[in-house]
Write a protein that holds these residues in place. Structure first.
Motif, PDB file in Angstrom:
ATOM      1  N   PRO A 117     -18.626 -17.460 -22.635  1.00  0.00           N
ATOM      2  CA  PRO A 117     -18.786 -18.903 -22.451  1.00  0.00           C
ATOM      3  C   PRO A 117     -17.643 -19.511 -21.630  1.00  0.00           C
ATOM      4  O   PRO A 117     -16.737 -18.805 -21.192  1.00  0.00           O
ATOM      5  CB  PRO A 117     -18.736 -19.406 -23.894  1.00  0.00           C
ATOM      6  N   TRP A 118     -17.698 -20.825 -21.501  1.00  0.00           N
ATOM      7  CA  TRP A 118     -16.792 -21.523 -20.593  1.00  0.00           C
ATOM      8  C   TRP A 118     -15.475 -21.946 -21.237  1.00  0.00           C
ATOM      9  O   TRP A 118     -14.518 -22.245 -20.540  1.00  0.00           O
ATOM     10  CB  TRP A 118     -17.495 -22.798 -20.073  1.00  0.00           C
ATOM     11  N   ASN A 193     -23.087 -20.265 -27.956  1.00  0.00           N
ATOM     12  CA  ASN A 193     -23.723 -21.062 -29.022  1.00  0.00           C
ATOM     13  C   ASN A 193     -24.888 -20.307 -29.668  1.00  0.00           C
ATOM     14  O   ASN A 193     -25.425 -19.348 -29.115  1.00  0.00           O
ATOM     15  CB  ASN A 193     -24.157 -22.434 -28.478  1.00  0.00           C
ATOM     16  N   CYS A 248     -13.785 -22.452 -30.557  1.00  0.00           N
ATOM     17  CA  CYS A 248     -14.752 -22.117 -31.616  1.00  0.00           C
ATOM     18  C   CYS A 248     -14.167 -22.294 -33.012  1.00  0.00           C
ATOM     19  O   CYS A 248     -14.895 -22.569 -33.951  1.00  0.00           O
ATOM     20  CB  CYS A 248     -15.246 -20.696 -31.429  1.00  0.00           C
ATOM     21  N   GLU A 340     -21.954 -28.890 -34.463  1.00  0.00           N
ATOM     22  CA  GLU A 340     -20.570 -28.539 -34.146  1.00  0.00           C
ATOM     23  C   GLU A 340     -20.041 -29.591 -33.168  1.00  0.00           C
ATOM     24  O   GLU A 340     -20.682 -29.862 -32.145  1.00  0.00           O
ATOM     25  CB  GLU A 340     -20.559 -27.146 -33.485  1.00  0.00           C
TER      26      GLU A 340
HETATM   27  P1  NAD Z   1     -22.092 -21.493 -22.206  1.00  0.00           P
HETATM   28  O1  NAD Z   1     -22.965 -22.664 -21.980  1.00  0.00           O
HETATM   29  O2  NAD Z   1     -21.125 -21.086 -21.158  1.00  0.00           O
HETATM   30  O3  NAD Z   1     -23.065 -20.279 -22.553  1.00  0.00           O
HETATM   31  C1  NAD Z   1     -22.591 -18.981 -22.859  1.00  0.00           C
HETATM   32  C2  NAD Z   1     -23.283 -17.970 -21.973  1.00  0.00           C
HETATM   33  O4  NAD Z   1     -24.682 -17.973 -22.236  1.00  0.00           O
HETATM   34  C3  NAD Z   1     -23.098 -18.244 -20.497  1.00  0.00           C
HETATM   35  O5  NAD Z   1     -22.684 -17.072 -19.837  1.00  0.00           O
HETATM   36  C4  NAD Z   1     -24.471 -18.706 -20.048  1.00  0.00           C
HETATM   37  O6  NAD Z   1     -24.766 -18.357 -18.721  1.00  0.00           O
HETATM   38  C5  NAD Z   1     -25.404 -18.020 -21.002  1.00  0.00           C
HETATM   39  N1  NAD Z   1     -26.649 -18.765 -21.179  1.00  0.00           N
HETATM   40  C6  NAD Z   1     -26.795 -20.100 -21.286  1.00  0.00           C
HETATM   41  N2  NAD Z   1     -28.104 -20.424 -21.449  1.00  0.00           N
HETATM   42  C7  NAD Z   1     -28.791 -19.259 -21.445  1.00  0.00           C
HETATM   43  C8  NAD Z   1     -30.176 -18.926 -21.572  1.00  0.00           C
HETATM   44  N3  NAD Z   1     -31.110 -19.855 -21.739  1.00  0.00           N
HETATM   45  N4  NAD Z   1     -30.509 -17.618 -21.531  1.00  0.00           N
HETATM   46  C9  NAD Z   1     -29.572 -16.672 -21.366  1.00  0.00           C
HETATM   47  N5  NAD Z   1     -28.248 -16.938 -21.235  1.00  0.00           N
HETATM   48  C10 NAD Z   1     -27.866 -18.205 -21.262  1.00  0.00           C
HETATM   49  O7  NAD Z   1     -21.199 -21.661 -23.500  1.00  0.00           O
HETATM   50  P2  NAD Z   1     -21.541 -22.381 -24.881  1.00  0.00           P
HETATM   51  O8  NAD Z   1     -22.634 -21.657 -25.566  1.00  0.00           O
HETATM   52  O9  NAD Z   1     -21.643 -23.846 -24.721  1.00  0.00           O
HETATM   53  O10 NAD Z   1     -20.160 -22.045 -25.625  1.00  0.00           O
HETATM   54  C11 NAD Z   1     -19.683 -22.800 -26.653  1.00  0.00           C
HETATM   55  C12 NAD Z   1     -20.135 -22.218 -27.970  1.00  0.00           C
HETATM   56  O11 NAD Z   1     -19.584 -20.913 -28.119  1.00  0.00           O
HETATM   57  C13 NAD Z   1     -19.657 -23.005 -29.179  1.00  0.00           C
HETATM   58  O12 NAD Z   1     -20.647 -23.019 -30.151  1.00  0.00           O
HETATM   59  C14 NAD Z   1     -18.453 -22.190 -29.652  1.00  0.00           C
HETATM   60  O13 NAD Z   1     -18.154 -22.384 -31.016  1.00  0.00           O
HETATM   61  C15 NAD Z   1     -18.912 -20.799 -29.370  1.00  0.00           C
HETATM   62  N6  NAD Z   1     -17.778 -19.895 -29.197  1.00  0.00           N
HETATM   63  C16 NAD Z   1     -17.607 -18.886 -30.093  1.00  0.00           C
HETATM   64  C17 NAD Z   1     -16.506 -18.039 -29.975  1.00  0.00           C
HETATM   65  C18 NAD Z   1     -16.265 -16.902 -30.926  1.00  0.00           C
HETATM   66  O14 NAD Z   1     -15.463 -16.030 -30.599  1.00  0.00           O
HETATM   67  N7  NAD Z   1     -16.889 -16.866 -32.088  1.00  0.00           N
HETATM   68  C19 NAD Z   1     -15.602 -18.241 -28.938  1.00  0.00           C
HETATM   69  C20 NAD Z   1     -15.823 -19.285 -28.055  1.00  0.00           C
HETATM   70  C21 NAD Z   1     -16.912 -20.103 -28.179  1.00  0.00           C
END
Ligand code: NAD
Length: 472
Positions: A117-118, A193, A248, A340
């Motif tokens: 993720p970002w 997510n 996260c 969240e």
């Molecule tokens: P994001 O939007 O960057 O998505 C993550 C990845 O999923 C990206 O590479 C994106 O291209 C891909 N993606 C998005 N939509 C998709 C789809 N429809 N089909 C396939 N792939 C797709 O990041 P995000 O999800 O907004 O990240 C934030 C979330 O991550 C929060 O919920 C945070 O708590 C969680 N997080 C968890 C950890 C951990 O280690 N547990 C660490 C960081 C973030």
């Protein structure tokens, strides 16, 4: 620039061919790649800081500390410890099985996909990769399209340091990730997510691909009213300000004894003033919100809360800035308890007892981490035994991430699969069991061959009649 979708299957095939060639097997080769990754982080740190400032407004010190420095340390330590981790094991077995040479080989899972993720794009892309390299896998990296400068930079710098035959960056958004997910991988490591996690898990299920899902959720804080409220506020606010709350393990909401709520609110105000004397709006020590959409989502949550704002953060939509905002008297059903938060908003939820706080946590999805501030050992043990979460942290926030010897994981809605150091190595490693039956064992095996004598049946089924501990 997105990777052309038509080339994605070829990338996977090339990574697979490299894996089959055996290139990644020698431990010394893997160690070299790990040191190269550390060199990349060290040498290219200015470009990395610049890209993350452009995409996220991320303060340089935060990038150097939590992304670049952390990565270098994990890569170097992993390279040093790898020979020990990768050692073939010979488990203790009963005497009569010893001549079979029971052996546990540590073998790489194969060609793997890492989707990141970002919010901490550097560490969340490379931390899993370190485990994959250490294990001897080849890997495709899919960084987030929401940090385009950084993701583009990876495409440029990764091949300069890592062997491009074994590690490839694939850039893009939904179409590119969907194409990646159509293909068969030997393991998928997804961080992000839980909505997209369901898409990833469904795609993986089609190929029976094993998964690690590192997700988020609402990580609560419980404060024991006997604990020093001033220190609790300082440590919670510090954790909440990391990357403007976009982490996260950010403390998501605070459960506080009703009669301590105002004291806590005052302590937050005091420490905010100390951290950011001129406010966080223009501070280079405070990050921006990643996108306009997320900025709108956060201000909309605030506009709908029924709680009372006790620390009013200013918002600047054009620059995607939002200062820490603290809201008290937030009750079940409030907008701030819907999802969240993932931003610098902190709701305080007053409770009348510790039991009420525990019930509140247990009525919701299992969080990634449960924070609790208390000096009372029996209360700590009560929380360990009466709640569920990926991790449980007493008397601090976020700092647990620096203890890389401890496994990091979620549970339930916050995900599954272990990471950090050897735990990441284990995630990408298959334990391949082996026995090697000696020809000389034949006389001892005689009883297993049909037809069975009465004596043989007795010996073969002896376990059925074994005594079972009568007192337990
Ligand atoms: P994001 O939007 O960057 O998505 C993550 C990845 O999923 C990206 O590479 C994106 O291209 C891909 N993606 C998005 N939509 C998709 C789809 N429809 N089909 C396939 N792939 C797709 O990041 P995000 O999800 O907004 O990240 C934030 C979330 O991550 C929060 O919920 C945070 O708590 C969680 N997080 C968890 C950890 C951990 O280690 N547990 C660490 C960081 C973030």
């Amino acid at each position: 620039m997105p990777t052309p979708v038509s080339t994605i299957p070829n990338i996977r095939d090339a990574l697979r061919a490299t894996f089959r060639s055996g290139l990644t097997r020698p431990i010394a080769w893997r160690q070299h790649q790990l040191y190269q990754l550390a060199r990349m982080a060290q040498n290219e740190r200015e470009l990395i800081c610049g890209a993350l400032h452009k995409d996220l407004g991320k303060p340089k010190t935060e990038v150097l500390m939590a992304e670049v420095g952390a990565l270098i340390q994990i890569a170097v330590k992993s390279a040093e410890q790898l020979p020990e981790w990768a050692k073939t094991e010979y488990p203790e077995v009963p005497d009569w099985q010893k001549s079979w040479k029971p052996t546990l080989y540590k073998v790489p899972r194969g060609t793997v996909l890492i989707i990141s993720p970002w919010n901490y794009p550097m560490i969340l892309t490379f931390q899993p990769l370190i485990g994959a390299i250490a294990a001897g896998c080849t890997a495709a990296l899919k960084p987030s399209e929401l940090v385009p400068t950084f993701s583009q930079l990876l495409e440029e710098i990764v091949p300069k340091y890592l062997d491009p035959n074994a590690y490839q960056v694939v850039n893009g958004a939904v179409p590119e990730t969907s194409k990646l997910l159509e293909l068969q991988w030997d393991h998928i490591f997804y961080t992000g997510n839980s909505r997209v996690a369901r898409i990833v898990a469904s795609a993986a299920a089609k190929h029976l691909t094993p998964l690690a899902l590192e997700l988020g959720g609402k990580s609560p804080v419980i404060i024991d009213s006997a604990y020093d409220i001033d220190i609790a506020a300082k440590r919670i606010l510090w954790g909440k300000c990391r990357n403007a709350g976009q982490i996260c393990v950010a403390p998501d909401y605070v459960l506080v004894q009703r009669d301590k709520q105002d004291e806590l609110a005052k302590a937050f105000q005091k420490h905010y003033k100390a951290f950011f004397p001129d406010g966080a709006l223009d501070s280079p020590l405070f990050g921006s919100i990643v996108s306009e959409l997320h900025h709108k989502r956060l201000t909309s949550l605030l506009s709908r809360t029924k709680g009372e704002i006790v620390l009013q953060g200013r918002a600047d939509a054009a620059r995607r800035r939002l200062e820490p905002t603290i809201v008290k008297d937030v009750a079940d059903g409030d907008s701030l308890l819907e999802e969240e938060i993932f931003g610098p908003i902190l709701p305080l939820v007053p409770v009348d007892s510790l039991q009420q706080a525990i019930d509140f946590v247990n009525a919701r999805s299992h969080p990634l981490v449960l924070y609790a501030f208390s000096d009372n050992e029996s209360l700590k043990q009560q929380l360990v035994s009466e709640t569920q979460s990926g991790g449980i942290v007493f008397n601090d926030t976020v700092q647990q991430l620096s203890v890389t010897e401890l496994p990091f994981t979620g549970v339930g809605e916050s995900g599954y699969g272990y990471q950090f150091m050897k735990h990441t190595y284990d995630t990408f490693t298959q334990l391949r069991s082996s026995i090697d039956m000696p020809t000389e064992a034949e006389p001892y095996l005689a009883s297993r061959y049909p037809p069975y004598s009465e004596e043989a049946v007795k010996a073969l089924t002896a376990a059925v009649y074994m005594p079972i501990q009568p007192s337990l």
